[in-house]
Motif scaffolding. Structure first.
Motif, PDB file in Angstrom:
ATOM      1  N   SER A 176     -22.708 -69.082 -75.009  1.00  0.00           N
ATOM      2  CA  SER A 176     -23.193 -68.693 -76.370  1.00  0.00           C
ATOM      3  C   SER A 176     -24.505 -68.956 -76.788  1.00  0.00           C
ATOM      4  O   SER A 176     -25.206 -69.337 -76.009  1.00  0.00           O
ATOM      5  CB  SER A 176     -21.978 -69.660 -77.243  1.00  0.00           C
ATOM      6  OG  SER A 176     -22.788 -71.008 -77.554  1.00  0.00           O
ATOM      7  N   THR A 214     -17.601 -63.922 -78.066  1.00  0.00           N
ATOM      8  CA  THR A 214     -18.626 -64.168 -77.069  1.00  0.00           C
ATOM      9  C   THR A 214     -17.716 -64.495 -75.713  1.00  0.00           C
ATOM     10  O   THR A 214     -18.012 -63.663 -74.768  1.00  0.00           O
ATOM     11  CB  THR A 214     -19.416 -65.305 -77.312  1.00  0.00           C
ATOM     12  OG1 THR A 214     -20.298 -65.130 -78.613  1.00  0.00           O
ATOM     13  CG2 THR A 214     -20.437 -65.447 -76.356  1.00  0.00           C
ATOM     14  N   ASP A 256     -16.061 -61.109 -74.651  1.00  0.00           N
ATOM     15  CA  ASP A 256     -16.943 -60.235 -74.096  1.00  0.00           C
ATOM     16  C   ASP A 256     -17.277 -60.757 -72.646  1.00  0.00           C
ATOM     17  O   ASP A 256     -17.259 -59.993 -71.870  1.00  0.00           O
ATOM     18  CB  ASP A 256     -18.060 -60.108 -75.153  1.00  0.00           C
ATOM     19  CG  ASP A 256     -19.301 -59.313 -74.633  1.00  0.00           C
ATOM     20  OD1 ASP A 256     -18.799 -58.177 -74.346  1.00  0.00           O
ATOM     21  OD2 ASP A 256     -20.447 -59.745 -74.184  1.00  0.00           O
ATOM     22  N   TYR A 257     -17.518 -61.952 -72.490  1.00  0.00           N
ATOM     23  CA  TYR A 257     -18.046 -62.344 -71.050  1.00  0.00           C
ATOM     24  C   TYR A 257     -16.874 -62.191 -70.195  1.00  0.00           C
ATOM     25  O   TYR A 257     -17.301 -61.735 -69.160  1.00  0.00           O
ATOM     26  CB  TYR A 257     -18.528 -63.810 -71.290  1.00  0.00           C
ATOM     27  CG  TYR A 257     -18.990 -64.220 -70.186  1.00  0.00           C
ATOM     28  CD1 TYR A 257     -20.317 -64.170 -69.723  1.00  0.00           C
ATOM     29  CD2 TYR A 257     -18.192 -64.974 -69.146  1.00  0.00           C
ATOM     30  CE1 TYR A 257     -20.867 -64.446 -68.417  1.00  0.00           C
ATOM     31  CE2 TYR A 257     -18.562 -65.311 -67.861  1.00  0.00           C
ATOM     32  CZ  TYR A 257     -19.934 -65.091 -67.413  1.00  0.00           C
ATOM     33  OH  TYR A 257     -20.633 -65.453 -66.254  1.00  0.00           O
TER      34      TYR A 257
END
Lengths: 201, 201
Positions: B54, B71, B74-75
């Motif tokens: 993050s 986040t 997405d990761y």
DNA sequence: CCGTATTCGATAAAAACATATCGATACACG
DNA sequence: CGTGTATCGATATGTTTTTATCGAATACGG
């Protein structure tokens, strides 16, 4: 014969299983090199793992297969069967109740518990989860397997501990908080999968 | 935003799942302390994990829940769905085909293969394993899940790789040898169990 | 009977991982 | 407007786990 680390412990059953595949081939001896190649591990790692439980191999020869199997089985407590119950007899719970492979490592699943009792899965009874605390003590089960939805996993764990289990095998996707005296193994399948997905990129 | 260690990666999905439970509660912010207590992990560990993906939290406030979820998703590549096939539709294979939790982490099981084809499990077709190499390419599946008996696991893996899968999730109790380009995650249930049994002593 | 190749076991080095400590920051409250 | 407290981020320390290196032991070939 010193203490065995957690990561070594994880590999011991793999060695044991591999060694058993050698028995039908009438192979008397096995080298650490050979094991490491078959299992894709470091050669030294294998030797170190084996050193921590066995009483040694012989140079140029290796380890005696049968003796090593016996040592591993003894150490892992095969024979001293632990009894377990499964809470949450959905698809996953059913699969585990039917699964044959646990006996090899000394686990016997004696019963299931679910909100919806059924006459039986794989020859084992499935009781109402309400009767867990009353039935569990007389079964002598020391391990509880949790295959319920995430929302009730902690509640089930608490109840299992109150009923006296020593270990919990948790298949729900949440982390479970337990007293120190109780062992927990979290088997978060979704997390494992994420790791794999990421490796692929 | 540096590199993420393997053990951190294993925890990210757990964080993600926990954070999602906060959304219905309308909690805007969350501290690393709070997360660590809920999941039973070290406070600093959580902070370090989050720092690696993050772009930071704010002192006295913590992390913004929605941003952190975004986040993480997405990761971990949620959204970019990976397709998978299951080889070996026995009890365990069936359970995985029915299991709802994978979608949350971006996995879609599109079909099963077995020596005994069936009309379908959980709305997904089960084809003859013989047709694996011909059908798999057009399915676009990048992950193969192996739930066959130990004896044929390596053969199945070889065939999956030949058909073009990038990753293998192996539930059979044997170690599988693959080329370096292919990712493997071994999920040896019997071995996990042995670890738990031993901890109980 | 002796040299050589193989394999073990132990020690040392390296890497990965977890835990502890400390200063900095930002909000809360008086 | 200043002080206190919670929380972050970074650095440092300690622990665990893996990998590397080396000498010693032993069976086998000649």
């Amino acid at each position: 014969m010193q203490s065995v680390s957690k990561s070594t412990l994880k590999r011991l059953p793999i060695y044991l299983h591999y060694l058993k595949t050698l028995v039908p081939l009438d192979q008397q001896n096995i080298s650490a090199t050979q094991i490491s190649q078959a299992l894709g591990l470091g050669e030294v790692l294998v030797r170190k793992d084996l050193a921590s439980i066995s009483n040694g191999g012989r140079p140029k020869i290796g380890y005696e297969v049968h003796a090593l199997i016996a040592t591993l089985e003894d150490y892992l407590g095969v024979g001293k069967v632990s009894k377990a119950v499964i809470v949450g007899v959905g698809r996953l719970g059913q699969a585990l109740m039917m699964y044959k492979g646990f006996g090899e490592f000394g686990l016997e699943i004696v019963a299931g518990f679910d909100v919806r009792p059924s006459p039986g899965v794989g020859g084992k009874p499935v009781y109402d989860v309400k009767s867990l605390s009353s039935l569990l003590p007389q079964m002598g089960a020391s391990i509880g397997i949790i295959t319920v939805p995430a929302a009730v996993a902690q509640d089930v764990a608490d109840e299992l501990i109150r009923a006296g289990v020593k270990g919990i095998w948790n298949f729900s996707p949440v982390h479970i908080v337990v007293p120190q005296a109780v062992a927990v193994k979290n088997e978060n399948l979704a997390a494992s999968l994420a790791v794999l997905s990421k490796q692929i990129k």
